[in-house]
Design a protein around this motif. Structure first.
Motif, mmCIF file in Angstrom:
data_model
loop_
_atom_site.group_PDB
_atom_site.id
_atom_site.type_symbol
_atom_site.label_atom_id
_atom_site.label_comp_id
_atom_site.label_asym_id
_atom_site.label_seq_id
_atom_site.Cartn_x
_atom_site.Cartn_y
_atom_site.Cartn_z
ATOM 1 N N SER A 59 0.837 -1.210 0.000
ATOM 2 C CA SER A 59 0.000 0.000 0.000
ATOM 3 C C SER A 59 0.868 1.254 0.000
ATOM 4 O O SER A 59 0.622 2.189 -0.771
ATOM 5 C CB SER A 59 -0.916 -0.004 1.223
ATOM 6 O OG SER A 59 -1.799 -1.096 1.202
ATOM 7 N N TRP A 60 1.870 1.277 0.866
ATOM 8 C CA TRP A 60 2.748 2.449 0.982
ATOM 9 C C TRP A 60 3.523 2.672 -0.313
ATOM 10 O O TRP A 60 3.507 3.769 -0.887
ATOM 11 C CB TRP A 60 3.702 2.245 2.156
ATOM 12 C CG TRP A 60 4.494 3.460 2.530
ATOM 13 C CD1 TRP A 60 4.682 4.593 1.793
ATOM 14 C CD2 TRP A 60 5.217 3.671 3.753
ATOM 15 N NE1 TRP A 60 5.476 5.487 2.466
ATOM 16 C CE2 TRP A 60 5.815 4.948 3.667
ATOM 17 C CE3 TRP A 60 5.422 2.890 4.893
ATOM 18 C CZ2 TRP A 60 6.614 5.460 4.689
ATOM 19 C CZ3 TRP A 60 6.209 3.413 5.909
ATOM 20 C CH2 TRP A 60 6.795 4.677 5.811
ATOM 21 N N TYR A 103 1.232 3.484 -3.368
ATOM 22 C CA TYR A 103 0.697 4.842 -3.359
ATOM 23 C C TYR A 103 1.782 5.865 -3.686
ATOM 24 O O TYR A 103 1.530 6.827 -4.418
ATOM 25 C CB TYR A 103 0.068 5.185 -2.004
ATOM 26 C CG TYR A 103 -0.436 6.608 -2.012
ATOM 27 C CD1 TYR A 103 -1.622 6.926 -2.673
ATOM 28 C CD2 TYR A 103 0.301 7.637 -1.436
ATOM 29 C CE1 TYR A 103 -2.063 8.238 -2.751
ATOM 30 C CE2 TYR A 103 -0.137 8.946 -1.505
ATOM 31 C CZ TYR A 103 -1.323 9.243 -2.163
ATOM 32 O OH TYR A 103 -1.748 10.538 -2.256
ATOM 33 N N ILE A 158 9.794 2.854 10.711
ATOM 34 C CA ILE A 158 8.983 3.890 10.055
ATOM 35 C C ILE A 158 9.389 5.279 10.521
ATOM 36 O O ILE A 158 9.571 6.199 9.708
ATOM 37 C CB ILE A 158 7.484 3.643 10.328
ATOM 38 C CG1 ILE A 158 7.017 2.386 9.600
ATOM 39 C CG2 ILE A 158 6.646 4.851 9.889
ATOM 40 C CD1 ILE A 158 5.625 1.935 9.993
ATOM 41 N N ARG A 182 4.066 11.614 5.334
ATOM 42 C CA ARG A 182 3.459 10.375 4.855
ATOM 43 C C ARG A 182 3.863 9.202 5.754
ATOM 44 O O ARG A 182 3.053 8.308 6.038
ATOM 45 C CB ARG A 182 3.886 10.127 3.407
ATOM 46 C CG ARG A 182 3.099 9.037 2.705
ATOM 47 C CD ARG A 182 3.551 8.927 1.266
ATOM 48 N NE ARG A 182 3.151 10.081 0.463
ATOM 49 C CZ ARG A 182 3.573 10.297 -0.782
ATOM 50 N NH1 ARG A 182 4.412 9.454 -1.351
ATOM 51 N NH2 ARG A 182 3.156 11.354 -1.451
ATOM 52 N N ALA A 183 5.108 9.208 6.203
ATOM 53 C CA ALA A 183 5.568 8.151 7.115
ATOM 54 C C ALA A 183 4.801 8.202 8.428
ATOM 55 O O ALA A 183 4.484 7.159 9.016
ATOM 56 C CB ALA A 183 7.072 8.309 7.367
ATOM 57 N N PHE A 205 1.434 6.495 7.857
ATOM 58 C CA PHE A 205 1.540 5.036 7.833
ATOM 59 C C PHE A 205 2.014 4.486 9.178
ATOM 60 O O PHE A 205 1.747 3.322 9.504
ATOM 61 C CB PHE A 205 2.467 4.593 6.704
ATOM 62 C CG PHE A 205 1.802 4.594 5.358
ATOM 63 C CD1 PHE A 205 0.952 3.569 4.993
ATOM 64 C CD2 PHE A 205 2.012 5.633 4.458
ATOM 65 C CE1 PHE A 205 0.317 3.576 3.750
ATOM 66 C CE2 PHE A 205 1.390 5.645 3.211
ATOM 67 C CZ PHE A 205 0.538 4.612 2.860
ATOM 68 N N SER A 229 -4.341 0.633 6.839
ATOM 69 C CA SER A 229 -3.456 0.928 5.698
ATOM 70 C C SER A 229 -4.263 1.466 4.524
ATOM 71 O O SER A 229 -3.872 2.446 3.871
ATOM 72 C CB SER A 229 -2.691 -0.333 5.289
ATOM 73 O OG SER A 229 -1.889 -0.820 6.350
ATOM 74 N N VAL A 285 -4.201 5.370 2.825
ATOM 75 C CA VAL A 285 -4.063 5.629 1.392
ATOM 76 C C VAL A 285 -5.210 6.508 0.900
ATOM 77 O O VAL A 285 -5.002 7.457 0.127
ATOM 78 C CB VAL A 285 -4.023 4.303 0.601
ATOM 79 C CG1 VAL A 285 -4.150 4.565 -0.906
ATOM 80 C CG2 VAL A 285 -2.733 3.550 0.888
#
Length: 233
Positions: free
Chosen positions: A26-27, A30, A131, A189-190, A193, A211, A215
């Motif tokens: 997903s990460w 995206y 992360i 963004r990190a 997530f 997750s 997104v």
């Protein structure tokens, strides 16, 4: 065979492996999707690049640039604040890693929390650490790039100087601001997530759901937000 035995000893189930793979897919998917879509469709960050370009052009016209230095200083402080915050988060996660038994007892009191082994718990915490280490590097690099931009601005040509020098400055100043903004965005963004990864402590299915939710939120904010519509108008 030995690898499978190690997985069984850690208490990792097939649903945990699927959830973890889904998270990374997903990460990464995206990130790739956003990078490609930005080239053909307006996004919050591509539109901001145009505004940074306009800022650079207006900066050249001003003899007194105190306002511009204050603006970059604000951007630098924002990145610096998140660098410090990330360090505190990492310190807390390392402390949790050192008190696994106690942390597991507290987590077990949460509703719908699945039973887990100490080995799997440590993997979940290590994922969060990785992360936020990633976020730390992105924010610290953005902070340094804003510092470089400040130095570049100190040598900006005056309004009456050669036009070629002005165009070179405008290009460099805009690109550096955009690079810093991109790294800052990746750091944020990190964080998003990281919040999704936190739900793995409760249940792997919730991890997958979170997750997908992250997104969805990122897509709406980058490509469908009201802020983007205002900037485009």
């Amino acid at each position: 065979m030995y690898f499978i035995q190690e997985i069984n000893m850690l208490g990792i189930t097939s649903i945990d492996i699927i959830a973890l793979l889904y998270f990374f897919i997903s990460w990464l998917s995206y990130a790739r999707f956003a990078s490609v879509k930005t080239q053909s469709h307006p996004s919050l960050y591509s539109v901001l690049h145009d505004y940074r370009l306009e800022w650079s052009k207006q900066l050249i016209k001003r003899e007194v640039r105190i306002m511009d230095s204050n603006l970059i200083g604000t951007l630098h402080r924002n990145a610096s604040l998140l660098v410090s915050t990330t360090i505190f988060i990492l310190a807390g996660l390392i402390a949790v890693l050192g008190a696994t038994d106690r942390a597991m007892l507290i987590a077990a009191t949460l509703p719908f929390t699945v039973a887990t082994t100490a080995g799997l718990w440590e993997i979940k915490v290590l994922l969060l650490i990785l992360i936020f280490v990633h976020a730390f590097f992105k924010f610290s690099w953005a902070m340094w790039q804003f510092s470089i931009t400040t130095v570049l601005m100190g040598g900006a040509p005056n309004p009456d100087e050669d036009e070629t020098l002005k165009q070179i400055f405008i290009k460099r100043h805009t690109l550096l601001l955009s690079l810093a903004g991109t790294n800052f965005n990746h750091g944020l963004r990190a964080y998003y997530f990281g919040i999704a990864a936190l739900t793995w402590i409760v249940h792997p299915l919730l991890f997958m759901l979170a997750s997908s939710w992250v997104v969805s939120v990122l897509y709406k904010r980058e490509f469908r937000s009201q802020s983007l519509r205002i900037l485009l108008e």
